[in-house]
Design a protein around this motif. Structure first.
Motif, short mmCIF file in Angstrom:
data_model
loop_
_atom_site.label_atom_id
_atom_site.label_comp_id
_atom_site.label_asym_id
_atom_site.label_seq_id
_atom_site.Cartn_x
_atom_site.Cartn_y
_atom_site.Cartn_z
N THR A 44 0.83 -1.21 0.00
CA THR A 44 0.00 0.00 0.00
C THR A 44 0.86 1.25 0.00
N ARG A 88 2.99 12.23 15.94
CA ARG A 88 1.61 11.77 15.93
C ARG A 88 1.02 11.82 17.34
N HIS A 114 1.67 -5.44 12.10
CA HIS A 114 1.84 -6.20 10.87
C HIS A 114 2.39 -7.58 11.19
N SER A 147 -4.43 0.61 3.48
CA SER A 147 -5.31 -0.56 3.53
C SER A 147 -6.74 -0.20 3.96
N SER A 170 -11.57 5.87 14.91
CA SER A 170 -10.45 5.60 14.04
C SER A 170 -9.76 6.89 13.66
O1 TXA Z 1 -1.83 0.36 4.40
C1 TXA Z 1 -1.71 0.61 5.59
O2 TXA Z 1 -2.59 0.36 6.44
C2 TXA Z 1 -0.40 1.28 6.04
C3 TXA Z 1 0.74 0.30 5.83
C4 TXA Z 1 2.05 0.80 6.38
O3 TXA Z 1 0.39 -0.95 6.37
N1 TXA Z 1 -0.49 1.71 7.41
C5 TXA Z 1 -1.26 2.74 7.80
O4 TXA Z 1 -1.18 3.00 9.15
O5 TXA Z 1 -1.95 3.38 7.05
P1 TXA Z 1 -1.71 4.36 9.79
O6 TXA Z 1 -1.22 4.33 11.19
O7 TXA Z 1 -1.32 5.51 8.95
O8 TXA Z 1 -3.27 4.18 9.84
C6 TXA Z 1 -3.79 3.26 10.79
C7 TXA Z 1 -5.28 3.14 10.68
C8 TXA Z 1 -6.01 4.21 11.42
O9 TXA Z 1 -6.45 5.22 10.58
C9 TXA Z 1 -7.19 3.50 12.03
O10 TXA Z 1 -8.28 3.60 11.14
C10 TXA Z 1 -6.79 2.09 12.14
O11 TXA Z 1 -5.65 1.92 11.35
N2 TXA Z 1 -6.56 1.57 13.50
C11 TXA Z 1 -5.40 1.12 14.04
N3 TXA Z 1 -5.59 0.61 15.26
C12 TXA Z 1 -6.90 0.73 15.52
C13 TXA Z 1 -7.72 0.38 16.64
N4 TXA Z 1 -7.22 -0.21 17.73
N5 TXA Z 1 -9.03 0.68 16.57
C14 TXA Z 1 -9.53 1.29 15.48
N6 TXA Z 1 -8.82 1.63 14.39
C15 TXA Z 1 -7.52 1.37 14.40
#
Ligand code: TXA
Ligand code: MG
Length: 341
Positions: free
Chosen positions: A35, A58, A67, A181, A227
């Motif tokens: 991604t 952040r 991952h 993703s 989120s």
């Molecule tokens: O494609 C992707 O998902 C990329 C690659 C590096 O894997 N990662 C990514 O991570 O976009 P980030 O941190 O930019 O976005 C993480 C997203 C958040 O927007 C949220 O929607 C969701 O993951 N998320 C993570 N942990 C969560 C939780 N415990 N509860 C709800 N949503 C969560």
């Protein structure tokens, strides 16, 4: 910061082992997924996880994705694996799909931003998989950009955005999916689509044989967010982004050119050569792959305004339209501006 070029399909084992050592020591490694590039650290090491938040600037209320390199590894991080998780992972893992499930006790609250749920994803990129296997642990990784800036789809983007805040960048070339993703929350009674991506809603619903609910709208900006992907001004370039219908692209460009350095992202619109033009493919997957690189390019060209021809408003464009809407969100309207760096 050390930048190591690796073959994206067959990464060199020694290079991966060295990067995995950095992860095991609690350091930060940026690596390609299919991604976007991720900023990785040991998911179960609290200090390492805190380094990610610091490097990105952040806010602590944004949880990270863990991952993994197998379904078993994901299942060890959660307490439930409902039928929907089985169906979705059988169909789409490894791939651009993240599932939110109740967390196991071993998962630190710093990773989940204090929530009782954890997000898990098995990426399909060979470099990502090799790194997770060599580190022999789950790797926490948000997109490897500063908070609210455009996600990186190349190692250059990572280097420009994070510089020496990251120890190692594994450079595996440009990513193929191009937007983050799809995130689905399976921890509640009904599955919720937290963040649209390139997998269509229809396909997901057919797979789980259930309808996806939409997240609750955020009313109180200070309240915990379901989120962080829902932060309005996200994925944003420095320029002001104007999202306009095909029929008014030329008119808006003419008007903006009087007072601004203008860039344009178009598919079908035919426009004058006085502006910097990024012509993107008219199919949603090709468009998603190229979108962030186009925004990065126009930012680097110091455009103060970017005019974007609005893509079709159909389901297969949902991921792209979500990112464009967030990129075009006016800066002054964002309740999260004070949180941004
Ligand atoms: O494609 C992707 O998902 C990329 C690659 C590096 O894997 N990662 C990514 O991570 O976009 P980030 O941190 O930019 O976005 C993480 C997203 C958040 O927007 C949220 O929607 C969701 O993951 N998320 C993570 N942990 C969560 C939780 N415990 N509860 C709800 N949503 C969560
Ligand atoms: Mg991100």
């Amino acid at each position: 910061m050390i930048r190591v070029i690796v073959d994206p399909a067959h990464p060199d084992a020694a290079a991966i082992a060295a990067a995995a050592d950095v992860i095991r020591r609690g350091g930060l490694v940026a690596f390609p997924t299919e991604t976007v590039y991720g900023l990785g650290a040991d998911a179960l090491n609290e200090t390492a996880v805190r380094r990610i938040f610091a490097a990105k600037g952040r806010p602590a209320f944004n949880p990270l994705i863990a991952h993994v390199a197998s379904v078993e590894q994901a299942r060890a991080l959660v307490t439930r694996w409902p039928a929907a998780a089985h169906r979705l992972t059988t169909q789409f893992w490894p791939g651009p799909l993240t599932l939110v499930l109740p967390k196991a006790w071993s998962v630190p609250l710093s990773l989940t931003a204090g929530r009782e749920q954890v997000a898990v994803r098995m990426p399909s990129h060979p470099v990502a998989l090799a790194l997770i296997k060599a580190a022999d642990r789950a790797i926490a990784a948000p997109s490897a950009n500063r908070f609210t800036e455009i996600s990186p789809t190349t190692a250059d983007h990572v280097a420009r955005g994070l510089g020496d805040r990251v120890e190692v960048i594994l450079d595996g070339g440009a990513t193929t999916v191009g937007i983050e993703s799809t995130v689905i929350d399976l921890s509640g009674e009904r599955p919720v689509l937290l963040r649209p991506g390139t997998l269509s809603r229809d396909t997901i619903e057919q797979t789980i044989r259930e309808q996806l609910a939409d997240p609750e709208p955020i009313i109180d900006a200070q309240a915990a967010r379901p989120s962080p992907g829902m932060i309005e001004r996200h994925y944003a370039p420095k320029a002001r982004v104007l999202l306009v219908d095909t029929s008014s692209v030329r008119q808006v460009l003419a008007r903006e050119q009087l007072s601004a350095h203008v860039g344009a992202i178009v598919m079908s619109a035919h426009i004058s050569d006085a502006v910097i033009v990024q012509q993107l493919p008219a199919d949603p997957l090709g468009y998603a792959q190229a979108l962030y690189a186009s925004l990065h390019t126009l930012d680097e060209a110091n455009c103060s305004v970017i005019v974007v021809e609005r893509p079709p408003q159909t389901g297969e464009w949902a991921g792209v339209n979500d990112r464009l809407r967030r990129a075009s969100h006016p800066k002054s309207d964002s309740a999260d501006e004070t949180d941004a760096v």
